[in-house]
Write an enzyme that holds these catalytic residues in place. Structure first.
Site, PDB file in Angstrom:
ATOM      1  N   TYR A   7       0.832  -1.198   0.000  1.00 47.82           N
ATOM      2  CA  TYR A   7       0.000   0.000   0.000  1.00 47.82           C
ATOM      3  C   TYR A   7       0.867   1.248   0.000  1.00 47.82           C
ATOM      4  O   TYR A   7       2.079   1.174   0.214  1.00 47.82           O
ATOM      5  CB  TYR A   7      -0.943   0.006   1.207  1.00 47.82           C
ATOM      6  CG  TYR A   7      -0.274   0.324   2.531  1.00 47.82           C
ATOM      7  CD1 TYR A   7       0.535  -0.618   3.159  1.00 47.82           C
ATOM      8  CD2 TYR A   7      -0.427   1.566   3.134  1.00 47.82           C
ATOM      9  CE1 TYR A   7       1.160  -0.325   4.364  1.00 47.82           C
ATOM     10  CE2 TYR A   7       0.193   1.863   4.344  1.00 47.82           C
ATOM     11  CZ  TYR A   7       0.988   0.911   4.946  1.00 47.82           C
ATOM     12  OH  TYR A   7       1.612   1.210   6.137  1.00 47.82           O
ATOM     13  N   ARG A  57       8.248   4.058  -4.768  1.00 44.12           N
ATOM     14  CA  ARG A  57       8.351   3.099  -3.660  1.00 44.12           C
ATOM     15  C   ARG A  57       7.349   1.957  -3.841  1.00 44.12           C
ATOM     16  O   ARG A  57       7.649   0.797  -3.567  1.00 44.12           O
ATOM     17  CB  ARG A  57       8.131   3.800  -2.318  1.00 44.12           C
ATOM     18  CG  ARG A  57       8.321   2.861  -1.128  1.00 44.12           C
ATOM     19  CD  ARG A  57       8.295   3.597   0.197  1.00 44.12           C
ATOM     20  NE  ARG A  57       6.987   4.171   0.471  1.00 44.12           N
ATOM     21  CZ  ARG A  57       6.715   4.938   1.522  1.00 44.12           C
ATOM     22  NH1 ARG A  57       7.655   5.243   2.393  1.00 44.12           N
ATOM     23  NH2 ARG A  57       5.506   5.423   1.716  1.00 44.12           N
ATOM     24  N   ARG A  76      -7.780 -20.269  -1.971  1.00 41.21           N
ATOM     25  CA  ARG A  76      -6.789 -20.130  -0.887  1.00 41.21           C
ATOM     26  C   ARG A  76      -5.765 -21.254  -0.919  1.00 41.21           C
ATOM     27  O   ARG A  76      -6.101 -22.431  -0.763  1.00 41.21           O
ATOM     28  CB  ARG A  76      -7.476 -20.105   0.479  1.00 41.21           C
ATOM     29  CG  ARG A  76      -6.473 -19.786   1.592  1.00 41.21           C
ATOM     30  CD  ARG A  76      -7.096 -19.769   2.965  1.00 41.21           C
ATOM     31  NE  ARG A  76      -6.094 -19.422   3.961  1.00 41.21           N
ATOM     32  CZ  ARG A  76      -5.179 -20.274   4.431  1.00 41.21           C
ATOM     33  NH1 ARG A  76      -5.165 -21.516   4.002  1.00 41.21           N
ATOM     34  NH2 ARG A  76      -4.298 -19.872   5.313  1.00 41.21           N
ATOM     35  N   HIS A 109      -1.182 -21.369  -0.301  1.00 47.19           N
ATOM     36  CA  HIS A 109      -0.051 -20.481  -0.032  1.00 47.19           C
ATOM     37  C   HIS A 109       0.772 -20.062  -1.258  1.00 47.19           C
ATOM     38  O   HIS A 109       1.108 -18.890  -1.389  1.00 47.19           O
ATOM     39  CB  HIS A 109       0.877 -21.095   1.019  1.00 47.19           C
ATOM     40  CG  HIS A 109       0.303 -21.102   2.404  1.00 47.19           C
ATOM     41  ND1 HIS A 109      -0.869 -21.765   2.733  1.00 47.19           N
ATOM     42  CD2 HIS A 109       0.740 -20.530   3.544  1.00 47.19           C
ATOM     43  CE1 HIS A 109      -1.126 -21.595   4.004  1.00 47.19           C
ATOM     44  NE2 HIS A 109      -0.167 -20.850   4.534  1.00 47.19           N
ATOM     45  N   LYS A 158       6.558  -2.094   1.896  1.00 48.77           N
ATOM     46  CA  LYS A 158       5.377  -1.496   2.535  1.00 48.77           C
ATOM     47  C   LYS A 158       4.173  -2.425   2.375  1.00 48.77           C
ATOM     48  O   LYS A 158       3.270  -2.168   1.580  1.00 48.77           O
ATOM     49  CB  LYS A 158       5.115  -0.107   1.927  1.00 48.77           C
ATOM     50  CG  LYS A 158       4.279   0.783   2.822  1.00 48.77           C
ATOM     51  CD  LYS A 158       4.380   2.211   2.368  1.00 48.77           C
ATOM     52  CE  LYS A 158       3.346   3.103   3.010  1.00 48.77           C
ATOM     53  NZ  LYS A 158       3.360   3.106   4.467  1.00 48.77           N
ATOM     54  N   GLU A 217      11.919   2.451  14.381  1.00 50.80           N
ATOM     55  CA  GLU A 217      11.012   3.493  13.893  1.00 50.80           C
ATOM     56  C   GLU A 217       9.737   3.432  14.710  1.00 50.80           C
ATOM     57  O   GLU A 217       9.610   2.599  15.613  1.00 50.80           O
ATOM     58  CB  GLU A 217      10.717   3.308  12.400  1.00 50.80           C
ATOM     59  CG  GLU A 217      10.057   1.972  12.081  1.00 50.80           C
ATOM     60  CD  GLU A 217       9.815   1.756  10.582  1.00 50.80           C
ATOM     61  OE1 GLU A 217       9.644   2.737   9.851  1.00 50.80           O
ATOM     62  OE2 GLU A 217       9.787   0.582  10.169  1.00 50.80           O
ATOM     63  N   LEU A 229      11.108   1.264   7.339  1.00 54.59           N
ATOM     64  CA  LEU A 229      10.577   1.683   6.047  1.00 54.59           C
ATOM     65  C   LEU A 229      11.281   2.980   5.650  1.00 54.59           C
ATOM     66  O   LEU A 229      11.423   3.880   6.489  1.00 54.59           O
ATOM     67  CB  LEU A 229       9.071   1.934   6.155  1.00 54.59           C
ATOM     68  CG  LEU A 229       8.437   2.379   4.837  1.00 54.59           C
ATOM     69  CD1 LEU A 229       8.254   1.182   3.911  1.00 54.59           C
ATOM     70  CD2 LEU A 229       7.102   3.063   5.075  1.00 54.59           C
TER      71      LEU A 229
HETATM   72  N1  PMP Z   1       7.408   3.785   9.025  1.00 53.20           N
HETATM   73  C1  PMP Z   1       6.271   3.073   8.967  1.00 53.20           C
HETATM   74  C2  PMP Z   1       6.235   1.733   9.620  1.00 53.20           C
HETATM   75  C3  PMP Z   1       5.148   3.578   8.299  1.00 53.20           C
HETATM   76  O1  PMP Z   1       4.019   2.858   8.230  1.00 53.20           O
HETATM   77  C4  PMP Z   1       5.212   4.873   7.707  1.00 53.20           C
HETATM   78  C5  PMP Z   1       4.016   5.479   7.028  1.00 53.20           C
HETATM   79  N2  PMP Z   1       3.493   4.725   6.023  1.00 53.20           N
HETATM   80  C6  PMP Z   1       6.405   5.589   7.797  1.00 53.20           C
HETATM   81  C7  PMP Z   1       7.492   5.018   8.459  1.00 53.20           C
HETATM   82  C8  PMP Z   1       6.553   6.950   7.169  1.00 53.20           C
HETATM   83  O2  PMP Z   1       6.616   6.866   5.777  1.00 53.20           O
HETATM   84  P1  PMP Z   1       6.138   8.060   4.837  1.00 53.20           P
HETATM   85  O3  PMP Z   1       6.966   9.250   5.218  1.00 53.20           O
HETATM   86  O4  PMP Z   1       6.417   7.588   3.469  1.00 53.20           O
HETATM   87  O5  PMP Z   1       4.695   8.259   5.119  1.00 53.20           O
END
Ligand code: PMP
Length: 291
Positions: free
Chosen positions: A33, A52, A100, A102, A149, A182, A207
């Site tokens: 996403y 991305r 369904r 895997h 993501k 993070e 991320l």
């Molecule tokens: N880390 C995580 C785990 C996130 O879900 C997000 C937001 N999607 C971010 C960092 C920040 O990313 P962005 O600046 O691209 O929104």
């Protein structure tokens, strides 16, 4: 006015928007996403978000369901139909619908695309930026490919809920060595005593936030030094300032980590200046071109 969602080729009423029970996103979290800020009706940093997205899809070997240009049209159309001036647009692509099982389904399986948009008044995030937010810290128990993501966000959901249960906005996650990775949905930053920005290198442990990337440019423009290195929870608690970044929160100062007040407990001057300067460096995608 009813909200509209895009689901696999159709614009439908949001309340009735649905995917199949055997969508692999629903059954296996087999999808990715993106969330993009909408500001004054324009998408912020669309190009980087789509770059991305393409990378995430490639890592999982999911096809882009349509061309980049066509996706740009859909994003704008959803924003337009929902009359969103300030808010966000969400897009999700899964490996599609298949019995369904895997292993990947047959290569002819069409990836599924869903796009929604919602209005969020700017005052919501401006208010938290003015007061600053508190965070708690928790062990990072996610898998080691959080650079992709994916919609597999259960550990993030549990961390965010733990933050809410503690009455705070965000949870900062830390690795086995006690270093911050993070936030549950944001990147984590501190400002050292000499005014240097510190954030964890974007390897596989976090991320690579688009806001994070753009903020590096903002910092360069403002003459603020940036160090990409690990920092511990302890160092963060002693930092001059701390803040989070994300497409919805942009730059939001952190004024408390667990029970430790950061600085004088008010949003710091560096974070506040970066927030103010952010949109001068971010790209504003044209409203109706294909970006
Ligand atoms: N880390 C995580 C785990 C996130 O879900 C997000 C937001 N999607 C971010 C960092 C920040 O990313 P962005 O600046 O691209 O929104």
């Amino acid at each position: 006015m009813s909200r509209i969602a895009y689901v696999n080729g159709r614009y439908v009423r949001h309340a009735e928007a649905a995917v199949h029970v055997e969508d692999r996103g629903y059954q296996f979290a087999d999808g990715v996403y993106e969330v993009c800020e909408i500001r004054d009706g324009f998408l912020t940093d669309e190009r980087r978000h789509i770059d991305r997205l393409i990378r995430s899809l490639a890592e999982l070997r999911i096809r882009m369901p349509m061309s980049r240009a066509a996706l740009g049209v859909v994003l704008r159309e959803v924003v337009r139909r929902n009359h969103v001036r300030d808010g966000l647009v969400y897009l999700q692509i899964t490996r599609g619908v298949a019995p369904r099982n895997h292993p990947f389904p047959s290569p002819e399986t069409e990836p599924a695309l869903v796009v929604t948009a919602k209005s969020v008044p700017r005052s919501v995030h401006d208010h938290s930026a003015e007061t600053g937010i508190a965070v708690i810290t928790l062990p990072d128990n996610r898998w080691d490919r959080v650079d992709i993501k994916t919609v597999g966000l259960l550990p993030n959901v549990l961390a965010k809920q733990a933050a809410r249960d503690a009455g705070v906005y965000e949870a900062w996650l830390y690795d086995a060595d006690g270093n911050v990775t993070e936030g549950s949905s944001t990147n984590a930053w501190i400002v050292t005593a000499d005014g240097t920005l510190v954030t964890r290198p974007a390897e596989h442990g976090i991320l690579r936030g688009i806001t994070r990337t753009v903020l590096m440019e903002v910092a360069a423009r403002l003459g603020v030094k940036v160090e990409e290195r690990k920092f511990s929870v302890e160092e963060a608690k002693r930092a001059r300032e701390a803040f989070i970044t994300g497409a919805t929160t942009i730059v939001t100062p952190v004024v408390k980590i667990d029970d430790q007040v950061i600085g004088n407990g008010a949003p710091g001057s560096v974070a506040t200046a970066l927030r103010k300067a952010f949109h001068d460096s971010a790209e504003r995608a044209p409203r109706w071109s294909h970006g």
